[in-house]
Design a protein around this motif. Structure first.
Motif, PDB file in Angstrom:
ATOM      1  N   LEU A 100      51.299  90.631  33.075  1.00  0.00           N
ATOM      2  CA  LEU A 100      51.373  90.082  31.722  1.00  0.00           C
ATOM      3  C   LEU A 100      50.223  89.116  31.507  1.00  0.00           C
ATOM      4  O   LEU A 100      49.827  88.394  32.424  1.00  0.00           O
ATOM      5  N   PRO A 142      60.071  86.429  31.095  1.00  0.00           N
ATOM      6  CA  PRO A 142      61.440  85.997  31.375  1.00  0.00           C
ATOM      7  C   PRO A 142      61.963  86.479  32.737  1.00  0.00           C
ATOM      8  O   PRO A 142      62.747  85.783  33.376  1.00  0.00           O
ATOM      9  N   GLN A 143      61.485  87.641  33.198  1.00  0.00           N
ATOM     10  CA  GLN A 143      61.940  88.133  34.511  1.00  0.00           C
ATOM     11  C   GLN A 143      61.397  87.251  35.636  1.00  0.00           C
ATOM     12  O   GLN A 143      62.134  86.863  36.545  1.00  0.00           O
ATOM     13  N   VAL A 202      48.244  94.736  24.243  1.00  0.00           N
ATOM     14  CA  VAL A 202      48.792  93.638  23.437  1.00  0.00           C
ATOM     15  C   VAL A 202      49.378  92.552  24.339  1.00  0.00           C
ATOM     16  O   VAL A 202      49.286  91.364  24.046  1.00  0.00           O
ATOM     17  N   ILE A 203      49.965  92.972  25.467  1.00  0.00           N
ATOM     18  CA  ILE A 203      50.680  91.996  26.298  1.00  0.00           C
ATOM     19  C   ILE A 203      50.214  91.959  27.747  1.00  0.00           C
ATOM     20  O   ILE A 203      50.557  91.040  28.483  1.00  0.00           O
ATOM     21  N   SER A 232      49.148  84.202  28.418  1.00  0.00           N
ATOM     22  CA  SER A 232      49.747  83.608  27.210  1.00  0.00           C
ATOM     23  C   SER A 232      51.131  84.186  26.907  1.00  0.00           C
ATOM     24  O   SER A 232      51.822  83.699  26.026  1.00  0.00           O
ATOM     25  N   VAL A 233      51.536  85.241  27.645  1.00  0.00           N
ATOM     26  CA  VAL A 233      52.801  85.905  27.359  1.00  0.00           C
ATOM     27  C   VAL A 233      53.878  85.403  28.314  1.00  0.00           C
ATOM     28  O   VAL A 233      53.674  85.385  29.530  1.00  0.00           O
ATOM     29  N   LEU A 234      54.995  84.994  27.749  1.00  0.00           N
ATOM     30  CA  LEU A 234      56.118  84.537  28.574  1.00  0.00           C
ATOM     31  C   LEU A 234      56.662  85.687  29.411  1.00  0.00           C
ATOM     32  O   LEU A 234      56.732  86.818  28.945  1.00  0.00           O
ATOM     33  N   GLU A 254      44.515 103.159  28.969  1.00  0.00           N
ATOM     34  CA  GLU A 254      45.136 103.957  27.907  1.00  0.00           C
ATOM     35  C   GLU A 254      46.619 104.231  28.136  1.00  0.00           C
ATOM     36  O   GLU A 254      47.347 104.507  27.200  1.00  0.00           O
ATOM     37  N   VAL A 255      47.064 104.219  29.383  1.00  0.00           N
ATOM     38  CA  VAL A 255      48.450 104.602  29.649  1.00  0.00           C
ATOM     39  C   VAL A 255      49.237 103.509  30.378  1.00  0.00           C
ATOM     40  O   VAL A 255      50.308 103.103  29.941  1.00  0.00           O
ATOM     41  N   LEU A 256      48.697 103.025  31.493  1.00  0.00           N
ATOM     42  CA  LEU A 256      49.510 102.188  32.378  1.00  0.00           C
ATOM     43  C   LEU A 256      49.737 100.783  31.841  1.00  0.00           C
ATOM     44  O   LEU A 256      50.712 100.126  32.205  1.00  0.00           O
ATOM     45  N   SER A 257      48.844 100.301  30.974  1.00  0.00           N
ATOM     46  CA  SER A 257      49.016  98.945  30.442  1.00  0.00           C
ATOM     47  C   SER A 257      49.082  98.975  28.922  1.00  0.00           C
ATOM     48  O   SER A 257      48.608  99.922  28.296  1.00  0.00           O
ATOM     49  N   ASN A 258      49.678  97.954  28.354  1.00  0.00           N
ATOM     50  CA  ASN A 258      49.680  97.766  26.899  1.00  0.00           C
ATOM     51  C   ASN A 258      48.797  96.561  26.603  1.00  0.00           C
ATOM     52  O   ASN A 258      49.155  95.428  26.944  1.00  0.00           O
ATOM     53  N   LYS A 268      53.414  95.023  37.669  1.00  0.00           N
ATOM     54  CA  LYS A 268      53.637  96.400  38.128  1.00  0.00           C
ATOM     55  C   LYS A 268      52.459  96.820  39.001  1.00  0.00           C
ATOM     56  O   LYS A 268      51.327  96.392  38.782  1.00  0.00           O
TER      57      LYS A 268
END
Lengths: 234, 82
Positions: free
Chosen positions: B9, B16-17, B71-72, B12-14, B65-69, B40
């Motif tokens: 992550l 929670p896990q 945005v986060i 800047s992204v929290l 393109e696939v394994l990560s997003n 991951k």
């Protein structure tokens, strides 16, 4: 007018959406298997809830590569209507048709209960039969509904009136406890710039009959159907 | 050849896990653990016909393109030569 409900392996609210369109809205509707690519017969596409591809990798991350999603992209670019509910919202974000991402709920739990949402913009094809500021009671059922976007995106959504629903309490107040999953700015639903693509985590298709505890969701489908009918007339 | 992809992550992204794990670890009495963030890890087997440069480019594209997003999440790649 014709609706289509996309079915991915793992979709499980497809029949609910189909039922609402055929029985309550009273319009023809087809199931569309995710390998299909021809959407020319449809005026509106519903991407239903569920666990497409088992939510593997990230919720909605694999569904966005399904052949039908290339067609949904073009369909949306032509200004036709797309409604993504729950997993459908997650897929629309992963596909880049809506900004942001849906992350694990703040408290990590799968939450399945009725919540209240406030109508933040009643001037959209999906909400024009609702009053601005109206409070709806709709069910949520998700583990990844925690909406996240960066500051610039949030500013843009606010400025352009693209936040359509916010989680609130029964009187329409935004509080920390009325935000079930930690979503940024209590966001429960947003639309694209063209206002023809709406994504929302709550399930309006499960709230169209009093017997199910609420019929507040039906105005969303009826708004959409009357919009399409008006466009066909003009 | 093998590619190892780490998806994490953005700072800047929290997470929670990670927070829940850290909280539990604190309750267990572990000392000196100041934060935990969960990510991951992917092990990707690559065709033997690819040279190192093409292998890295392919893994890079897959991660992006696939394994990560984007945005986060961020990603990092290691190529392991046989």
């Amino acid at each position: 007018m014709k609706f289509g409900v996309i079915v991915f392996p793992g979709s499980n609210c497809d029949h609910d959406a189909y039922h609402v369109v055929s029985k309550h809205v009273g319009q023809p509707v087809d199931f569309i298997w995710h390998r299909e690519t021809d959407l020319s017969a449809y005026d509106a596409i519903i991407i239903p809830g569920g666990f497409s591809y088992g939510d593997y990798l990230r919720a909605g991350a694999l569904a966005r590569f399904s052949p039908v999603m290339q067609s949904v992209r073009k369909f949306a670019a032509h200004g036709r209507f797309v409604l993504g509910i729950c997993n459908g919202f997650q897929i629309l974000c992963e596909a880049g048709l809506l900004p942001g991402a849906l992350m694990r709920n703040r408290d990590l739990h799968f939450i399945c209960r009725h919540v209240h949402v406030r109508v933040e913009n009643s001037d959209t094809p999906f909400t024009h039969m609702l009053k601005q500021g109206a409070v709806l009671r709709l069910p949520i059922a998700h583990a990844e509904g925690n909406y996240f976007c960066d500051d610039a995106t949030l500013d843009e959504l606010e400025r352009e009136g693209r936040i359509i629903f916010r989680y609130c309490d029964e009187r329409g107040r935004l509080t920390d406890t009325s935000n079930p999953n930690g979503s940024r700015a209590s966001i429960a639903g947003i639309c694209n710039r063209g206002r023809n693509v709406l994504g929302m985590m709550p399930h309006p298709e499960r709230a169209c009959e009093d017997l199910l505890g609420s019929s507040d969701g039906s105005a969303i489908f009826n708004s959409l159907a009357t919009t399409i009918a008006k466009m066909a007339e003009s | 050849m093998k590619a190892k992809v780490y998806v994490t992550l953005k700072p800047s992204v929290l997470d929670p896990q990670g927070k829940a794990i850290h909280h539990s670890v604190e309750l267990m009495g572990w000392q000196g653990i100041t934060d935990i963030r969960q990510g991951k890890y992917f092990e990707i087997a690559l065709a033997e016909t690819l040279d190192a440069e093409r292998a890295r480019a392919l893994a890079e594209r897959l991660a992006r393109e696939v394994l990560s997003n984007p945005v986060i999440e961020d990603y990092r790649i290691e190529i392991e030569e046989p």
